[in-house]
Scaffold this motif. Structure first.
Motif, PDB file in Angstrom:
ATOM      1  N   SER A  64      -5.365   4.037  -1.539  1.00 56.52           N
ATOM      2  CA  SER A  64      -4.156   4.837  -1.301  1.00 56.52           C
ATOM      3  C   SER A  64      -4.406   6.233  -0.759  1.00 56.52           C
ATOM      4  N   GLU A 120     -10.908  -0.814 -10.761  1.00 51.55           N
ATOM      5  CA  GLU A 120      -9.484  -0.703 -11.063  1.00 51.55           C
ATOM      6  C   GLU A 120      -8.686  -1.976 -10.818  1.00 51.55           C
ATOM      7  N   TYR A 121      -9.201  -2.916  -9.995  1.00 52.15           N
ATOM      8  CA  TYR A 121      -8.269  -3.857  -9.355  1.00 52.15           C
ATOM      9  C   TYR A 121      -7.845  -5.051 -10.208  1.00 52.15           C
ATOM     10  N   LEU A 123      -3.971  -5.853 -11.459  1.00 53.42           N
ATOM     11  CA  LEU A 123      -2.803  -5.595 -10.607  1.00 53.42           C
ATOM     12  C   LEU A 123      -3.131  -5.255  -9.163  1.00 53.42           C
ATOM     13  N   GLY A 124      -4.411  -5.404  -8.779  1.00 52.64           N
ATOM     14  CA  GLY A 124      -4.744  -5.243  -7.365  1.00 52.64           C
ATOM     15  C   GLY A 124      -5.239  -3.856  -7.005  1.00 52.64           C
ATOM     16  N   PRO A 125      -5.555  -3.649  -5.712  1.00 53.24           N
ATOM     17  CA  PRO A 125      -6.091  -2.362  -5.240  1.00 53.24           C
ATOM     18  C   PRO A 125      -5.046  -1.254  -5.376  1.00 53.24           C
ATOM     19  N   PHE A 126      -5.513  -0.065  -5.714  1.00 51.92           N
ATOM     20  CA  PHE A 126      -4.580   1.063  -5.889  1.00 51.92           C
ATOM     21  C   PHE A 126      -5.250   2.322  -5.317  1.00 51.92           C
ATOM     22  N   LEU A 127      -5.988   3.065  -6.146  1.00 58.79           N
ATOM     23  CA  LEU A 127      -6.581   4.310  -5.652  1.00 58.79           C
ATOM     24  C   LEU A 127      -7.742   4.074  -4.691  1.00 58.79           C
ATOM     25  N   GLY A 128      -8.308   2.870  -4.729  1.00 56.83           N
ATOM     26  CA  GLY A 128      -9.385   2.541  -3.794  1.00 56.83           C
ATOM     27  C   GLY A 128      -8.896   2.473  -2.356  1.00 56.83           C
ATOM     28  N   GLY A 131       0.831  -1.193   0.000  1.00 52.98           N
ATOM     29  CA  GLY A 131       0.000   0.000   0.000  1.00 52.98           C
ATOM     30  C   GLY A 131       0.872   1.251   0.000  1.00 52.98           C
TER      31      GLY A 131
END
Lengths: 404, 404
Positions: free
Chosen positions: A246, A235-236, A239-244, A153
């Motif tokens: 960060s 988005e995930y 490549l996985g969670p990002f802006l959800g 994260g």
């Protein structure tokens, strides 16, 4: 004498002594503090007054020096602190270095190096699977019982309890929509977690075995991994969670040393699948912790997640995190993932508590599915301490505000 | 005079002047250096000798002070450095502060705050889709053309060019296997990328629009995102890459300021899908960069990826990274993702170059699918400079070694 007359049942009595960093009202100078009851002891000033050799670790603007000092130093300092607050002969000397909690500001107590978030609750993972893949034969992904799933994260947006959280904006797209739309998240959630703080670094290429967990990890904190479910859903993949995730991660201001939690150690749940040797904890000391979390929304308790139900232990998480040769730095923070127990009232996210919005929570101020602007979430926890005491883990609190 | 007589075609002539951090052989003292030809100028010592006000930014053990100084300072310092190396009157003063590259050690030039990796090449994303989802109607995931997909990587394992990379171990499981096995990765790969270095922080809740890209980003470097494909394949659902990437990420020792790359700016590829306003760069200055990468394996060029073919620009990546309100810190590093062009000889990973091992690369020392112990990978690049010159981007080099 005021700072010392802590009631026997106080979860922040001399059996606890968590570490934080504070400044006094009107000052910008930060220094290490120890919590005793409703007071903070200026640990560096106390060390200097008592001629303690630990002044070099405690008269500091963050916990970083203490974190990197290592396990022997951690135990020695804790023993000294315990003596300071329990031996009557020190009291007169120390009184001036105690400050009421209400007169200090608490800060992020260490510089977060890398932040990793795991996914270690089987109940949480199964709930998420049932919600998002209702037709799947197994609510867990095939890898779940073989390794503690995790991801990195954003370390730079870890904030201390009490910091307002600005509602994130982003892209979201419902399955039937032709194109994504942009705007403030409409499915803002919490994740009640426990974070572990690395003190002692490790070298590149040198994994940290289960048996060395206590040599590297100093203590733990409470952590709220705020999550925008609508942003995350779009988005995930792959490549996985990002802006959800960060935009913000909140941690408690108090770091509880593992040494204060000896009486809370428990065996993790029975393992249903054979584990590869680096994760096999059958012969290790108990790696679980009996931490009783509580989630309050606008002052009303909505869940009581039991940390002892976590399938993967923090030791297994650290062993996995480093087994590829990745090195550790002082200040690395790794979190458990959402803590959810088997019961409906033990779930650590609104996603699960409302079953993705289907079953709103009835609250005195009106029902809730996800968070509204102005909502305040508070995580608290305690653990069994020596002789029937409770060890308080402080709190992590955050209020949602709209973007200015 | 030796350090100044750089040949006209030298990609590290006075039109370039990238920044690094070096120590002299036998010394542990690190300081900021500027590359000119095959020499390094001790920039802080030079500034002091010339009475420059920039000594406070340059007589430092890292680029961090310069990075945080902001765009006006970046231009001013660059103008001063250009004068120092081009105005003959300074030469005699400066000669003692030049050191042959062969006599210095280059270090990681800044402290990496958060590291984010994107996935911005359409050719790469389509190749990966075709390899792993051959039956899918579209080789791109549905979100790919709507947002620059990215994820956080491990900042603590970013290493400077020349650092050996220990082959990672981990779990892998072939689709037909009953259970995962543990061992050294047998599908160790490279990803040829370009990394962007953030200088100026941003506040929480305050997105950085496309137009403010140059106010925050100082420069770029080459980056090799080493990837263990077997570890990655087993772990990455549902939370993305973790141990398959986190063991090491190599960056070039030289950071090229964006001010040196004005002649390399190009329009990105035509956009095939409408973009949400925060990503719509139709009215912006060209956001692409014409960087010509080259990938060598044990000294043999195996690919020449063209950066100008990247669908998403660095400006779009930064706008996306911050649109949820996430803040930036000095030293944040974000990378492009694998640079692959449309041609077979333009692919930036062995995964694509060998089509997941199906088509081994013929090399003088024997064919290769993935990396073997002892293999050395070197990424280099250049960009068009003023008046037909080339701007060299240095190199990022790493050798695979077995775990001790």
């Amino acid at each position: 004498m005021p700072p010392f007359d802590v009631s026997e049942g106080d979860p922040f009595g001399p059996h606890n002594l968590p570490y934080g960093v504070f400044s006094r009202s009107g000052s910008t100078e930060r220094t290490v503090g120890i919590r005793l009851g409703d007071h903070v002891l200026d640990a560096g000033a106390a060390a200097a007054a008592l001629g303690s050799p630990y002044v070099s670790l405690l008269a500091r603007p963050s916990l970083d020096a203490l974190l990197s000092a290592g396990r022997t130093a951690w135990s020695d300092v804790r023993r000294a602190l315990t003596a300071w607050v329990t031996v009557p002969a020190h009291r007169e000397t120390l009184v001036p270095f105690f400050h009421p909690l209400s007169e200090v500001v608490l800060h992020l107590p260490f510089e977060v190096a890398d932040y990793v978030d795991f996914y270690a609750s089987e109940h949480h993972a199964r709930n998420v699977g049932k919600i998002f893949r209702p037709d799947a034969a197994d609510s867990l992904t095939p890898n779940w019982k073989h390794l503690p799933i995790g991801y990195h994260g954003r370390a730079g947006t870890v904030v201390v309890s009490g910091t307002d959280v600005v509602r994130p904006s982003g892209q979201r797209k419902a399955p039937g929509d032709a194109a994504p739309v942009f705007g403030p998240s409409v499915r803002l959630d919490i994740e009640a977690e426990v974070g572990f703080v690395v003190g002692v670094p490790s070298a590149p290429g040198a994994p940290v075995p289960l048996s060395a967990f206590r040599d590297h990890v100093f203590g733990l904190c409470l952590l709220n991994d705020w999550s925008a479910r609508d942003i995350q859903a779009w988005e995930y993949v792959p490549l996985g969670p990002f802006l959800g995730k960060s935009f913000a991660t909140s941690v408690s201001a108090w770091i509880t040393p593992l040494d204060a939690l000896e009486d809370a150690r428990v065996a993790p749940p029975a393992r249903t699948h054979p584990l590869l040797p680096y994760l096999d904890d059958a012969e290790e000391e108990p790696g679980g912790y009996d931490l009783r979390l509580s989630v309050a929304l606008n002052g009303h308790t909505v869940s009581e997640p039991p940390f002892r139900t976590m399938y993967w232990t923090a030791g297994q998480q650290l062993a996995h995190l480093t087994v590829n040769g990745a090195s550790l730095r002082t200040g690395d923070l790794f979190a458990s993932g959402t803590v959810s127990g088997p019961g409906e009232g033990e779930r650590g996210s609104l996603l699960e508590l409302t079953w993705n919005g289907r079953d709103p929570l009835g609250l005195p101020g009106g029902e809730r599915t996800f968070l509204e602007d102005g909502d305040e979430v508070t995580l608290t926890a305690w653990a069994p301490g020596p002789d029937g005491t409770r060890v308080g883990l402080g709190e992590v609190r955050g209020r949602i505000v709209p973007r200015a």
